[in-house]
Design an enzyme around this catalytic site. Sequence first.
Site, PDB file in Angstrom:
ATOM      1  N   HIS A 164       0.786  -1.203  -0.011  1.00 50.84           N
ATOM      2  CA  HIS A 164      -0.454   0.486   0.030  1.00 50.84           C
ATOM      3  C   HIS A 164       0.750   1.332  -0.061  1.00 50.84           C
ATOM      4  O   HIS A 164       1.725   1.169   0.821  1.00 50.84           O
ATOM      5  CB  HIS A 164      -0.994   0.108   1.337  1.00 50.84           C
ATOM      6  CG  HIS A 164      -0.026  -0.033   2.061  1.00 50.84           C
ATOM      7  ND1 HIS A 164      -0.300  -1.313   3.544  1.00 50.84           N
ATOM      8  CD2 HIS A 164       0.172   0.434   3.183  1.00 50.84           C
ATOM      9  CE1 HIS A 164       0.945  -0.888   4.355  1.00 50.84           C
ATOM     10  NE2 HIS A 164       0.759  -0.085   4.582  1.00 50.84           N
TER      11      HIS A 164
ATOM     12  N   HIS B 245       0.407   5.603   0.847  1.00 52.17           N
ATOM     13  CA  HIS B 245       0.253   6.553   1.818  1.00 52.17           C
ATOM     14  C   HIS B 245       0.254   8.272   1.490  1.00 52.17           C
ATOM     15  O   HIS B 245       1.631   7.827  -0.184  1.00 52.17           O
ATOM     16  CB  HIS B 245       1.290   5.953   3.115  1.00 52.17           C
ATOM     17  CG  HIS B 245       1.480   5.714   3.221  1.00 52.17           C
ATOM     18  ND1 HIS B 245       0.557   5.150   5.192  1.00 52.17           N
ATOM     19  CD2 HIS B 245       1.842   4.288   3.984  1.00 52.17           C
ATOM     20  CE1 HIS B 245       1.062   4.058   5.924  1.00 52.17           C
ATOM     21  NE2 HIS B 245       1.952   3.986   4.999  1.00 52.17           N
TER      22      HIS B 245
HETATM   23  P1  5GP Z   1       2.491   0.542   6.871  1.00 50.80           P
HETATM   24  O1  5GP Z   1       3.244   0.604   7.977  1.00 50.80           O
HETATM   25  O2  5GP Z   1       2.325  -0.945   6.964  1.00 50.80           O
HETATM   26  O3  5GP Z   1       3.783   1.363   6.190  1.00 50.80           O
HETATM   27  O4  5GP Z   1       1.270   1.057   7.301  1.00 50.80           O
HETATM   28  C1  5GP Z   1      -0.176   0.436   7.879  1.00 50.80           C
HETATM   29  C2  5GP Z   1      -0.743   1.973   8.084  1.00 50.80           C
HETATM   30  O5  5GP Z   1      -2.338   1.067   8.022  1.00 50.80           O
HETATM   31  C3  5GP Z   1      -1.127   2.587   9.058  1.00 50.80           C
HETATM   32  O6  5GP Z   1      -1.056   3.912   8.685  1.00 50.80           O
HETATM   33  C4  5GP Z   1      -2.272   2.397  10.252  1.00 50.80           C
HETATM   34  O7  5GP Z   1      -2.652   3.517  10.697  1.00 50.80           O
HETATM   35  C5  5GP Z   1      -3.194   2.073   8.836  1.00 50.80           C
HETATM   36  N1  5GP Z   1      -4.302   0.706   9.485  1.00 50.80           N
HETATM   37  C6  5GP Z   1      -3.834  -0.342   9.912  1.00 50.80           C
HETATM   38  N2  5GP Z   1      -4.970  -0.665  10.191  1.00 50.80           N
HETATM   39  C7  5GP Z   1      -6.461  -0.157   9.811  1.00 50.80           C
HETATM   40  C8  5GP Z   1      -7.785  -0.767   9.558  1.00 50.80           C
HETATM   41  O8  5GP Z   1      -8.090  -1.317   9.728  1.00 50.80           O
HETATM   42  N3  5GP Z   1      -8.347   0.217   9.109  1.00 50.80           N
HETATM   43  C9  5GP Z   1      -7.854   1.581   8.018  1.00 50.80           C
HETATM   44  N4  5GP Z   1      -8.955   2.328   7.931  1.00 50.80           N
HETATM   45  N5  5GP Z   1      -5.925   1.449   8.463  1.00 50.80           N
HETATM   46  C10 5GP Z   1      -6.144   0.610   8.707  1.00 50.80           C
END
Ligand code: 5GP
Length: 133
Positions: A98, A100
């Site tokens: 994903h 951001h």
């Molecule tokens: P990563 O650290 O894997 O790049 O980012 C994961 C992101 O997913 C984090 O910014 C976190 O806030 C978001 N996130 C985690 N669980 C959920 C969820 O259940 N719903 C949504 N909308 N975002 C989530």
Amino acid sequence: MACIFCKIINGEIPAQVVYEDDSTMAFLDINPHSFGHTLVMPKKHFVNFEDTPGDVLAATMMTVKKVGRSLKDNLGVSGYNVYENNDPVAGQIIPHLHFHVIPRHENDGLEFWPQLKYGVGEAEAILSKIKIN
Ligand code: 5GP
Ligand code: ZN
């Protein structure tokens, strides 16, 4: 499939969906760095950047572009950051690729990275290891 993002994509868990097409989805991050922080991903489960086929990455980036445009047009943001945490050491918590998209405003105080200086010969040494021929 235990992946939380797959569950959102399949409609098993609710999310605030910003955009959706056949192969990609964008929804609001539940804990935003700034309001409007959006996560953009392929609907098919791939763990990280290298795992993901080029055509899927291309479709995902087109959705990033659409989201960025909407943030600028509709939230009045001055710009935005796009980043992807690739693997746990880089901060990837959810193992479903994903991107951001972070809305930015003037003097919003969001600081990200230190800036180092190479010593004599260090840049050349690194380059000799990673240069792709
Ligand atoms: P990563 O650290 O894997 O790049 O980012 C994961 C992101 O997913 C984090 O910014 C976190 O806030 C978001 N996130 C985690 N669980 C959920 C969820 O259940 N719903 C949504 N909308 N975002 C989530
Ligand atoms: Zn998944």
